[in-house]
Design a protein around this motif. Sequence first.
Motif, PDB file in Angstrom:
ATOM      1  N   SER A 170     106.606 -50.747 -34.640  1.00  0.00           N
ATOM      2  CA  SER A 170     105.258 -51.008 -35.432  1.00  0.00           C
ATOM      3  C   SER A 170     104.527 -52.107 -34.616  1.00  0.00           C
ATOM      4  N   THR A 172     100.373 -54.167 -34.754  1.00  0.00           N
ATOM      5  CA  THR A 172      99.511 -54.887 -35.504  1.00  0.00           C
ATOM      6  C   THR A 172      98.230 -54.664 -35.053  1.00  0.00           C
ATOM      7  N   SER A 174      94.699 -56.633 -35.530  1.00  0.00           N
ATOM      8  CA  SER A 174      94.158 -57.870 -36.103  1.00  0.00           C
ATOM      9  C   SER A 174      92.582 -57.879 -35.851  1.00  0.00           C
ATOM     10  N   ALA A 185      94.485 -56.979 -41.632  1.00  0.00           N
ATOM     11  CA  ALA A 185      95.194 -56.609 -40.328  1.00  0.00           C
ATOM     12  C   ALA A 185      95.749 -55.607 -40.743  1.00  0.00           C
ATOM     13  N   THR A 187      98.970 -52.682 -39.915  1.00  0.00           N
ATOM     14  CA  THR A 187     100.332 -52.793 -39.157  1.00  0.00           C
ATOM     15  C   THR A 187     100.901 -51.325 -39.239  1.00  0.00           C
TER      16      THR A 187
END
Length: 187
Positions: A170, A172, A174, A185, A187
């Motif tokens: 995974s 992210t 941002s 964000a 994810t």
Amino acid sequence: YTEATLDNLYEFTTMPAENKTLYAKWTINSYTISFNSNGGSSVLPITQVYNTAVTKPADPTKTGHTFVNWCSDEHLLVDYEFTTMPGENITLYAKWSANNYTISFNSNGGSLVSSITQAYGTTLTPPAAPTKTGHSFGGWYTEAALNNLYEFTTMPAENKTLYAKWTINSYTISFNSNGGTSVTAIT
């Protein structure tokens, strides 16, 4: 015996009044060849009369090994030839050669991993983990269904293919809105 046909046993008492020729009577002895399989399957001993033809027994078997020959010494330096029964009891020792086996790796879309070929029973060292973009390596498994994790101990007595297990990573994203409203964000 008093004659060549060995019919009358001579009895030693007093010196006869004539020259005599006596004849020895012999009984052939039997001897045994025993087999030490050095960890292989057992082989029955052979007991036969001295100097009779001896047939080599069927080769023993041993997991992960090939039978080489029977040796007359424990250090396996002198090969034994089966000809006739020797004039004594003997023990023969099995000489073995460890078989080579191969472990192949199916990286399931990851980087290539070279196979390992080495002798049965030797210590196995796991290869460097493969890589796959966006994934984490989860170990080598014994089947494509990825149910049984393989433990690298010693080389098995068979060729094997191992399968890589992957877990999707995974990540992210941002956002810096540079003074604007904040953005959650992803994810």
